[in-house]
Design a protein around this motif. Structure first.
Motif, PDB file in Angstrom:
ATOM      1  N   UNK A 115       0.871  -1.186   0.000  1.00  0.00           N
ATOM      2  CA  UNK A 115       0.000   0.000   0.000  1.00  0.00           C
ATOM      3  C   UNK A 115       0.903   1.230   0.000  1.00  0.00           C
ATOM      4  N   UNK A 116       0.659   2.144  -0.922  1.00  0.00           N
ATOM      5  CA  UNK A 116       1.516   3.324  -1.011  1.00  0.00           C
ATOM      6  C   UNK A 116       0.697   4.572  -1.274  1.00  0.00           C
ATOM      7  N   UNK A 123       4.574   6.766  -8.010  1.00  0.00           N
ATOM      8  CA  UNK A 123       5.294   5.748  -7.237  1.00  0.00           C
ATOM      9  C   UNK A 123       6.309   4.996  -8.099  1.00  0.00           C
ATOM     10  N   UNK A 124       7.452   4.667  -7.502  1.00  0.00           N
ATOM     11  CA  UNK A 124       8.549   4.047  -8.244  1.00  0.00           C
ATOM     12  C   UNK A 124       8.144   2.809  -9.018  1.00  0.00           C
ATOM     13  N   UNK A 125       7.282   1.975  -8.432  1.00  0.00           N
ATOM     14  CA  UNK A 125       6.866   0.747  -9.106  1.00  0.00           C
ATOM     15  C   UNK A 125       6.035   1.013 -10.349  1.00  0.00           C
ATOM     16  N   UNK A 126       5.508   2.235 -10.472  1.00  0.00           N
ATOM     17  CA  UNK A 126       4.626   2.573 -11.592  1.00  0.00           C
ATOM     18  C   UNK A 126       5.270   3.523 -12.589  1.00  0.00           C
ATOM     19  N   UNK A 168      -1.908  -1.519  -3.800  1.00  0.00           N
ATOM     20  CA  UNK A 168      -2.900  -0.460  -3.671  1.00  0.00           C
ATOM     21  C   UNK A 168      -2.172   0.878  -3.617  1.00  0.00           C
ATOM     22  N   UNK A 169      -2.420   1.724  -4.609  1.00  0.00           N
ATOM     23  CA  UNK A 169      -1.757   3.023  -4.693  1.00  0.00           C
ATOM     24  C   UNK A 169      -2.795   4.133  -4.597  1.00  0.00           C
ATOM     25  N   UNK A 219       3.579  13.622   4.389  1.00  0.00           N
ATOM     26  CA  UNK A 219       4.579  12.637   3.947  1.00  0.00           C
ATOM     27  C   UNK A 219       4.000  11.639   2.962  1.00  0.00           C
ATOM     28  N   UNK A 220       4.858  11.164   2.086  1.00  0.00           N
ATOM     29  CA  UNK A 220       4.543   9.997   1.267  1.00  0.00           C
ATOM     30  C   UNK A 220       5.074   8.768   2.001  1.00  0.00           C
ATOM     31  N   UNK A 221       4.417   7.632   1.827  1.00  0.00           N
ATOM     32  CA  UNK A 221       4.839   6.443   2.576  1.00  0.00           C
ATOM     33  C   UNK A 221       4.398   5.166   1.871  1.00  0.00           C
ATOM     34  N   UNK A 222       5.062   4.085   2.235  1.00  0.00           N
ATOM     35  CA  UNK A 222       4.749   2.768   1.678  1.00  0.00           C
ATOM     36  C   UNK A 222       4.615   1.765   2.817  1.00  0.00           C
ATOM     37  N   UNK A 223       3.569   0.944   2.763  1.00  0.00           N
ATOM     38  CA  UNK A 223       3.287  -0.056   3.793  1.00  0.00           C
ATOM     39  C   UNK A 223       3.453  -1.438   3.180  1.00  0.00           C
ATOM     40  N   UNK A 224       4.172  -2.311   3.883  1.00  0.00           N
ATOM     41  CA  UNK A 224       4.400  -3.682   3.424  1.00  0.00           C
ATOM     42  C   UNK A 224       3.614  -4.632   4.330  1.00  0.00           C
TER      43      UNK A 224
END
Length: 285
Positions: A115-116, A123-126, A168-169, A219-224
């Motif tokens: 989730x980002x 986002x880097x993955x996209x 989920x972005x 902030x931007x953030x990413x959840x694993x």
């Protein structure tokens, strides 16, 4: 416990969770097991924490301690341990990046769900290739450093392949307007984003300007999400000078999970994303 598969990082995570689960099911503390095995408690702590690997000999002895003697079940544990020892794709880059970034790559590769929230850039993955190249020039690093950064980001994107984790972005609407590179770079990026939004394992939602003040503004953030266990999350928060990584569940990770779910209630439905991108493309000169 499932068979090995995916990445060494995911296999390592699955192994340590399975070993911890086997111990807790027998209501044993780490000290109980360490004393019975004539190990130091710290050795078992490191194994369960994923900080060290475990030999097949030690693994079989540990399984015997947990009364796991079925040949097929022991065999699955052994396969998992061997798969976990294989070199991850990021091994050649260990000398070029701080340990926290290598840990981040492992967490991302191990996740069952990502989730980002991103309020600055895609986002880097996209990210599309030329969009990445423009971002890699930030700060004017040496060409070889730019190439390493590009290689790692494109390698990370292999997670998007069918069969990868659910993703989920939530993207702030401003990201669609922020000019990264020239018009051709932005157009290619928006088309790439639209294409990815059609994938079954990816949800891309836009947080519109109209929501005004919202809980993700700072902030931007990413959840694993690392397993089906309740609250088994890790977290990365992006910063101007350095990112902050929280590799274990904590009050901090729980707070950001809550923020993400609150942002989901504010974001537009994912079905609207292609139309929003089309509208932006129509207004590009």
């Amino acid at each position: 416990m499932t068979a090995p598969g995916g990445t060494p990082a995911r296999d390592k995570l699955q192994l340590r969770l399975a070993l911890r689960d086997a111990r807790t099911k027998r209501k044993l503390t780490q000290k109980d097991v360490a004393d019975a095995m004539e190990w130091s408690t710290s050795k078992l702590v490191r194994i369960e924490g994923g900080n060290v690997g475990i030999s097949v000999t030690d693994l079989k002895a540990l399984l015997f301690q947990y009364e796991i003697t079925d040949e097929a079940e022991v065999g699955r544990f052994v396969e998992l341990a061997r798969a976990a020892k294989k070199a991850a794709w990021w091994q050649p880059y260990r000398d070029y990046f701080p340990p926290e970034f290598i840990t981040f790559l492992g967490l991302e590769a191990s996740s069952i769900r990502l989730r980002q929230f991103q309020q600055l850039v895609v986002p880097g993955l996209l990210q599309a290739p030329e969009y990445i190249r423009v971002l890699m020039q930030l700060g004017s690093p040496p060409p070889e450093q730019q190439e390493r950064g590009f290689a790692i980001r494109t390698q990370r994107q292999k997670l998007i392949a069918d069969g990868g984790p659910e993703m989920f972005f939530i993207i702030d609407e401003s990201v669609l307007f922020r000019q990264i590179g020239d018009q051709s770079v932005m157009r290619a990026q928006l088309l790439h984003l639209k294409e990815l939004a059609a994938r079954s394992n990816i949800s891309i939602r836009i947080l519109p300007f109209s929501v005004g003040v919202h809980p993700g503004m700072r902030e931007s953030f990413e959840i694993f999400e690392l397993s089906e266990e309740s609250s088994n999350y890790a977290l990365q928060i992006e910063g101007i000078l350095r990112d902050r990584l929280f590799p274990e569940p904590s009050s901090e990770t729980a707070r950001y999970v809550d923020i993400f779910f609150r942002l989901e209630k504010l974001a537009l439905p994912k079905e609207e994303t292609p139309g929003i991108i089309d509208e932006r493309l129509r207004h590009m000169t």
